[in-house]
Design a protein around this motif. Structure first.
Motif, PDB file in Angstrom:
ATOM      1  N   ASN A  95       0.811   2.596  -3.331  1.00  0.00           N
ATOM      2  CA  ASN A  95      -0.216   1.959  -4.160  1.00  0.00           C
ATOM      3  C   ASN A  95      -1.355   1.442  -3.311  1.00  0.00           C
ATOM      4  O   ASN A  95      -2.526   1.599  -3.655  1.00  0.00           O
ATOM      5  CB  ASN A  95       0.388   0.775  -4.942  1.00  0.00           C
ATOM      6  CG  ASN A  95       1.069   1.244  -6.219  1.00  0.00           C
ATOM      7  OD1 ASN A  95       0.886   2.388  -6.634  1.00  0.00           O
ATOM      8  ND2 ASN A  95       1.845   0.373  -6.830  1.00  0.00           N
ATOM      9  N   ASP A 152      -3.434  -4.938   1.482  1.00  0.00           N
ATOM     10  CA  ASP A 152      -4.466  -3.903   1.588  1.00  0.00           C
ATOM     11  C   ASP A 152      -5.833  -4.542   1.433  1.00  0.00           C
ATOM     12  O   ASP A 152      -5.947  -5.740   1.124  1.00  0.00           O
ATOM     13  CB  ASP A 152      -4.234  -2.803   0.548  1.00  0.00           C
ATOM     14  CG  ASP A 152      -4.370  -3.293  -0.872  1.00  0.00           C
ATOM     15  OD1 ASP A 152      -5.388  -3.950  -1.180  1.00  0.00           O
ATOM     16  OD2 ASP A 152      -3.434  -3.037  -1.693  1.00  0.00           O
ATOM     17  N   VAL A 207       2.723  -0.367 -17.309  1.00  0.00           N
ATOM     18  CA  VAL A 207       1.474  -1.121 -17.301  1.00  0.00           C
ATOM     19  C   VAL A 207       0.641  -0.698 -16.110  1.00  0.00           C
ATOM     20  O   VAL A 207       1.134  -0.596 -14.993  1.00  0.00           O
ATOM     21  CB  VAL A 207       1.747  -2.638 -17.236  1.00  0.00           C
ATOM     22  CG1 VAL A 207       0.462  -3.402 -16.922  1.00  0.00           C
ATOM     23  CG2 VAL A 207       2.323  -3.103 -18.553  1.00  0.00           C
ATOM     24  N   GLN A 208      -0.625  -0.444 -16.394  1.00  0.00           N
ATOM     25  CA  GLN A 208      -1.557  -0.132 -15.312  1.00  0.00           C
ATOM     26  C   GLN A 208      -2.715  -1.108 -15.392  1.00  0.00           C
ATOM     27  O   GLN A 208      -3.034  -1.625 -16.465  1.00  0.00           O
ATOM     28  CB  GLN A 208      -2.052   1.309 -15.446  1.00  0.00           C
ATOM     29  CG  GLN A 208      -0.926   2.285 -15.159  1.00  0.00           C
ATOM     30  CD  GLN A 208      -1.297   3.721 -15.425  1.00  0.00           C
ATOM     31  OE1 GLN A 208      -2.078   4.008 -16.329  1.00  0.00           O
ATOM     32  NE2 GLN A 208      -0.733   4.625 -14.646  1.00  0.00           N
ATOM     33  N   ALA A 209      -3.300  -1.414 -14.217  1.00  0.00           N
ATOM     34  CA  ALA A 209      -4.280  -2.492 -14.162  1.00  0.00           C
ATOM     35  C   ALA A 209      -5.448  -2.249 -15.109  1.00  0.00           C
ATOM     36  O   ALA A 209      -5.817  -3.114 -15.872  1.00  0.00           O
ATOM     37  CB  ALA A 209      -4.785  -2.685 -12.747  1.00  0.00           C
ATOM     38  N   GLY A 219       2.517   3.998 -14.163  1.00  0.00           N
ATOM     39  CA  GLY A 219       2.681   2.577 -14.485  1.00  0.00           C
ATOM     40  C   GLY A 219       4.134   2.154 -14.417  1.00  0.00           C
ATOM     41  O   GLY A 219       4.494   1.064 -14.854  1.00  0.00           O
ATOM     42  N   LEU A 261       5.814  -0.237 -10.174  1.00  0.00           N
ATOM     43  CA  LEU A 261       6.078  -1.636  -9.885  1.00  0.00           C
ATOM     44  C   LEU A 261       7.236  -2.193 -10.730  1.00  0.00           C
ATOM     45  O   LEU A 261       7.954  -3.087 -10.300  1.00  0.00           O
ATOM     46  CB  LEU A 261       4.820  -2.478 -10.090  1.00  0.00           C
ATOM     47  CG  LEU A 261       3.742  -2.264  -9.018  1.00  0.00           C
ATOM     48  CD1 LEU A 261       2.505  -3.106  -9.318  1.00  0.00           C
ATOM     49  CD2 LEU A 261       4.286  -2.619  -7.638  1.00  0.00           C
TER      50      LEU A 261
HETATM   51  P1  ADP Z   1       1.325   3.511 -11.119  1.00  0.00           P
HETATM   52  O1  ADP Z   1       2.461   4.380 -10.915  1.00  0.00           O
HETATM   53  O2  ADP Z   1       0.531   3.791 -12.313  1.00  0.00           O
HETATM   54  O3  ADP Z   1       0.571   3.182  -9.918  1.00  0.00           O
HETATM   55  P2  ADP Z   1       2.418   0.933 -10.667  1.00  0.00           P
HETATM   56  O4  ADP Z   1       3.424   0.147 -11.433  1.00  0.00           O
HETATM   57  O5  ADP Z   1       2.755   1.258  -9.293  1.00  0.00           O
HETATM   58  O6  ADP Z   1       2.003   2.147 -11.554  1.00  0.00           O
HETATM   59  O7  ADP Z   1       1.105   0.083 -10.633  1.00  0.00           O
HETATM   60  C1  ADP Z   1       0.621  -0.465 -11.849  1.00  0.00           C
HETATM   61  C2  ADP Z   1      -0.822  -0.745 -11.748  1.00  0.00           C
HETATM   62  O8  ADP Z   1      -1.059  -1.806 -10.852  1.00  0.00           O
HETATM   63  C3  ADP Z   1      -1.620   0.366 -11.155  1.00  0.00           C
HETATM   64  O9  ADP Z   1      -2.009   1.299 -12.133  1.00  0.00           O
HETATM   65  C4  ADP Z   1      -2.819  -0.354 -10.581  1.00  0.00           C
HETATM   66  O10 ADP Z   1      -3.774  -0.535 -11.588  1.00  0.00           O
HETATM   67  C5  ADP Z   1      -2.267  -1.669 -10.178  1.00  0.00           C
HETATM   68  N1  ADP Z   1      -2.041  -1.724  -8.727  1.00  0.00           N
HETATM   69  C6  ADP Z   1      -0.832  -1.583  -8.112  1.00  0.00           C
HETATM   70  N2  ADP Z   1      -0.942  -1.763  -6.773  1.00  0.00           N
HETATM   71  C7  ADP Z   1      -2.233  -2.013  -6.551  1.00  0.00           C
HETATM   72  C8  ADP Z   1      -3.003  -2.300  -5.359  1.00  0.00           C
HETATM   73  N3  ADP Z   1      -2.450  -2.326  -4.133  1.00  0.00           N
HETATM   74  N4  ADP Z   1      -4.314  -2.510  -5.511  1.00  0.00           N
HETATM   75  C9  ADP Z   1      -4.880  -2.498  -6.736  1.00  0.00           C
HETATM   76  N5  ADP Z   1      -4.247  -2.248  -7.866  1.00  0.00           N
HETATM   77  C10 ADP Z   1      -2.915  -2.003  -7.790  1.00  0.00           C
END
Ligand code: ADP
Length: 926
Positions: free
Chosen positions: A662, A690, A708-710, A722, A725
């Motif tokens: 990520n 990061d 969930v995605q940001a 999503g 995490l």
């Molecule tokens: P995905 O598999 O869609 O990445 P995740 O659960 O890993 O799903 O992440 C969920 C959301 O969290 C991502 O879509 C992103 O919007 C946000 N995100 C995760 N890690 C970061 C990061 N290091 N910087 C910015 N946004 C992040």
């Protein structure tokens, strides 16, 4: 006593006897006889009276002429006559009659006591001429003698000690009373000094002083002192000392009258103390004691009146009885007066509670009750007790109020309120309670047995037992029986309380039937949801199997195709296909992981590994990707990290892959830093920072939830499911850690997580450390002849090609039966066996092989191939007799590790492989 015997020697002389004539002497003598106070009677020897003097006249009342010539006998009483006659006989014989006492009788018939003596009178020749009788009235003397004897007896028998002491303080007389008081008998003490017997030394001075005063003629009446008894004890005595005088009036001794007052003193002391106590009691008694008379005067008031009425005692006495009546509350005055009048005049009982006003105007409640009435000197008296009961009244009032409040609470409560005896009948309840139980009214329920509302006696027994254990039971849910027999669910709170019938049970209950129904519906809904969720998880697991199998083929074939001669364009296409397929497999694995976690079917491994190595290897995997974005990925380890941890390195790697992935994905410039530190509680804390786009505060809250995605715009740009995490946070939880993040949009994010690993003992770490280097690097030293059984032809070809590339020879069959047939025709070094085959699956086939081996005493290593990535697969394979296990899609590395595991340990196939390497299933490598 009259006269005294006249002795001739004591006669008065008249100028000397020589000058006296005989006639003179005779006359003188006759005159003496005549004048004598004694009766001197001359008589003949036979008793005839011849002379009669004045004393005889006085004694008997006869004049001379009346008695002369009569016999003496007339002077004797009838009883005395025989004695007299005997005396006369003696007189006749000329003998003297010695004095004797007898009874005479006077002229007027009175009996007198007389002492008689008689002497013969003889003439010169000695012839008896007559008798001179001398008689004396001894009544007086007798009486005096008797009186003396009586006195002596009185003295002797007196309870009081009576004693006499001589001038030299020796005991002269000692009566029985003195014996009793002092313990000395008369014989013991008479003649002894009082000082050496009864006077204690410390009393000696006092005694001497008293003695001196008595000798001076004073009488000391009743003074108190102490004396010794002969047993050494002290006695308290009251003494009266009097002088004893002789006839001349000289003091010749001291008499003492003694009384033992030891007991009396003790009694007096007790009485005094009782009196003092009584006084103190009256002083301290909270009640007022009063006594009044029929003149409305106060005769006595105990001092605490002041406290009750606020008036001083003097004021009370001055105001008299009106003090009481005037201060009574107007509402009660009449009644008190009336009752008091009845009491005073007719002795009716008087016992009332009423209010009185103190001097300062405050109202007090009093309880006034009469004790008695009596009459004395024409006045009527009454006494009684007055008690201030204001506090008790206030307490009663508040009790009454609280009881009323309680009653209202009881009756108007929406909940059922009840009280029942321990035996089990309703003593009380409110209407709400009766209604809940389906009864018409509380009256309808009260008196019934508690058993009436229970369906099952055991329910009641259980409830009773709970109560008995804790004295109270809260929120018990019970299904009770309504009057009409229908059930009602209640929730009850009950307590044991002491009551009139012994220990009673009191409580409240609510009708929760609707609640129960809703609960039941919810339970059913939940069960339905759970079963559909299970179905979903199973569906997902099956789907992954179904998708993995063709993916297996796609990736395998692309690998093979890439090994052939290709034009650069073709190679580029195939490379893209391969990376897309890998990405797809990654997504499938995510979904599978997630569904496993949801179905709680994911378990962590426990093997020894190096945290540092896992982190470095993970970071390394991203090096190409990082370089392409011109980013640097660094790691930093605290110095105190354990060298070896026990846990699941695969899952740790998965977490890191996600976070670092990520971080790379959402960062365009700057660097990514992975840090590991050790926390004080031994847990490890990992952080991945990061310098990327960051995450808004809003989004941070939900970021760990599934799907969930940001924000959707960035998703489109960066891609992703999503799920990452969500899985990460679940894995962290499985590692007993927690995950959180700090992030500023535009500045970057730091994801933190903690995890707990077991710590391995240092000595064994070297050996047990999981070798995470590429297993493919260890090339088998021996070419094997391998049987491959799989109904999926793509798989079969793939496996065959992979084995061939390693220099092994493979025979492929597409069913269990074919496998058994092949084994009969030739011998193999190992078998690769798909678990799911149509006619005879891998388990059955393995069983059959193992059965035959029981006679041949050989052992064919069998490696299972399964698309089932669920927990329990490995155990099932091993239980079926397989030696090792690999999940599909099969890749080269996993396959050869599994083969190495299955081969006998002495085999030289793969010497670099650690003997202790546990059987592992590589299901989720990305
Ligand atoms: P995905 O598999 O869609 O990445 P995740 O659960 O890993 O799903 O992440 C969920 C959301 O969290 C991502 O879509 C992103 O919007 C946000 N995100 C995760 N890690 C970061 C990061 N290091 N910087 C910015 N946004 C992040």
């Amino acid at each position: 006593m009259s006269g005294k015997p006249v002795e001739p020697s004591s006669l008065p002389t008249f100028g000397g006897p020589a000058e006296q004539t005989a006639g003179d002497a005779k006359e003188f003598l006759a005159s003496i006889v005549e004048q004598s106070e004694d009766a001197i009677i001359g008589c003949t020897p036979d008793g005839t009276i011849v002379s009669w003097n004045r004393g005889a006249r006085k004694l008997f009342g006869y004049r001379s002429q009346e008695i002369i010539g009569k016999n003496l006998v007339v002077l004797a009483t009838d009883e005395a006559t025989p004695t007299l006659k005997t005396a006369i006989e003696r007189m006749k014989r000329g003998k003297a009659i010695f004095p004797f006492d007898g009874n005479g009788v006077t002229k007027d018939g009175r009996h007198i006591e007389i002492s008689c003596s008689a002497s013969p009178v003889k003439d010169a020749r000695g012839r008896l001429m007559g008798v001179a009788a001398i008689l004396r009235d001894i009544s007086e003397r007798k009486r005096a003698d008797e009186a003396r004897a009586l006195l002596a007896a009185v003295v002797e028998s007196s309870e009081e000690g009576i004693l006499a002491v001589s001038l030299d303080k020796k005991v002269l007389s000692w009566n029985r009373g003195a014996e009793a008081i002092y313990g000395y008998s008369a014989e013991e003490i008479i003649g002894k000094s009082v000082a050496s017997t009864i006077i204690p030394p410390e009393r000696m001075e006092e005694y001497d002083r008293s003695f001196g005063r008595v000798l001076a003629g004073e009488a000391l009446v009743r003074f108190e002192s102490q004396r010794y008894r002969n047993d050494g004890r002290l006695v308290e005595v009251a003494l009266t000392f009097c002088p004893i005088k002789n006839q001349q009036g000289q003091v010749v001794g001291v008499s003492a009258v003694v009384r033992d007052i030891t007991q009396a003193n003790a009694t007096r002391q007790a009485l005094r103390e009782a009196n003092e106590n009584y006084g103190a009691l009256i002083q301290t008694m909270p009640d007022v004691i009063w006594m009044i008379d029929s003149n409305d005067q106060i005769r006595f008031l105990s001092p605490n009146t002041e406290k009750l009425f606020g008036y001083s005692i003097a004021e009370c006495y001055a105001r008299g009885i009106s003090l009481l009546f005037d201060s009574i509350h107007p509402d009660e005055t009449q009644q008190v007066r009336r009752s008091f009048k009845l009491f005073f005049e007719e002795g009716a009982p008087f016992d009332m509670e009423f209010r009185v006003r103190r001097k300062d105007g405050e109202w007090r409640w009093v309880h006034n009750r009469a004790i008695q009435t009596f009459e004395k000197d024409g006045l009527r008296y009454a006494s009684g007790l007055l008690t201030d009961i204001t506090q008790r009244k206030a307490a009663e009032e508040s009790l009454r109020e609280s009881e009323q409040r309680y009653r209202l609470l009881f009756e108007r409560n929406l909940a059922g309120v009840f009280r029942c005896s321990q035996v089990g009948s309703f003593l009380d309840c409110n209407d709400a309670g009766a209604k809940i139980l389906g009864y018409d009214s509380r009256e309808d329920l009260i008196g019934r047995s508690v058993m009436d509302v229970f369906f099952d006696p055991n329910d009641k027994a259980a409830a009773d037992q709970r109560m008995a254990q804790h004295g109270t039971a809260s929120n018990q849910e019970l299904s009770l029986r309504r009057k009409d027999g229908s059930p009602v669910w209640i929730m009850a709170n009950t307590t044991m309380v002491p009551g009139a019938t012994g220990t009673e049970i009191e409580g409240t209950f609510l009708d929760i039937t609707l609640l129960k129904q809703a609960e039941e519906q919810m339970r059913l809904a939940k069960e339905a949801a759970e079963s559909s969720n299970r179905a979903k998880s199973e569906f997902l697991a099956n789907m992954s199997h179904e998708i993995r199998t063709p993916m297996n083929g796609v990736i395998g074939m692309v690998d093979l195709a890439l090994d052939t001669d290709l034009s650069p364009e073709q190679r580029d296409y195939l490379t893209t296909v391969k990376s897309s397929a890998g990405a797809l497999l990654g997504i499938i694995n995510d979904i599978l992981d997630f569904s496993k976690i949801e179905a709680r079917k994911l378990e962590l491994e426990r093997v020894t590994f190096s945290v540092e190595e896992v982190v470095r290897a993970t970071v390394k995997e991203f090096s190409v990707q990082a370089k392409s974005k011109q980013l640097s990925v660094k790691c930093d380890f605290a110095a105190d990290l354990p060298d070896i941890a026990i846990g699941d390195p695969g899952r740790l790697r998965q977490i890191l892959m996600n976070l670092v992935g990520n971080a790379l994905k959402f960062t365009d410039q700057g660097e990514i830093m992975v840090r590991v530190i050790r926390l004080p509680d031994e847990a490890l804390q990992f952080s991945v920072s990061d310098t990327g786009i960051g995450i808004s505060a809003e989004k941070q809250k939900s970021i760990f939830e599934a799907f969930v995605q940001a924000d959707t715009s960035s998703t489109r740009h960066y891609g992703g499911t999503g799920l990452g995490l969500a899985i990460v946070s679940q894995l962290v939880a499985l590692m007993q850690g927690r995950i959180w993040l700090e992030s500023k949009p535009g500045k970057g994010s730091t994801f933190y997580f903690t995890a707990r690993f077991g710590l391995a003992a240092a000595a064994t770490t070297e050996e047990q450390t999981q070798d995470r280097r590429e297993p493919t690097a260890a090339k088998p030293s021996r070419k094997l002849h391998i049987l491959v059984a799989d109904d999926n032809l793509v798989n079969l070809r793939l496996a065959g090609s992979l084995l061939a590339k390693q220099g092994h020879s493979a025979v492929t069959v597409s069913s269990g039966r074919e496998a058994l047939a092949a084994l009969e025709q030739q011998s193999f070094d190992l078998a690769l066996m798909d678990v799911q085959m149509p006619d005879m699956d891998g388990f059955e086939t393995t069983k059959a092989i193992r059965a035959q081996e029981r006679t041949s005493h050989k052992h064919l290593p069998i490696v299972a191939m399964t698309a089932h990535a669920m927990i329990g697969d490995r155990e099932r394979c091993l239980a079926a007799g397989m030696d090792s296990y690999v999940t599909k899609p099969v890749d080269a590395a996993k396959l050869f590790t599994a083969i190495a595991d299955a081969l006998p340990k002495d085999s030289a196939l793969n010497p670099s492989q650690s003997e202790n390497t546990p059987l592992r299933a590589f299901t989720t490598d990305h």
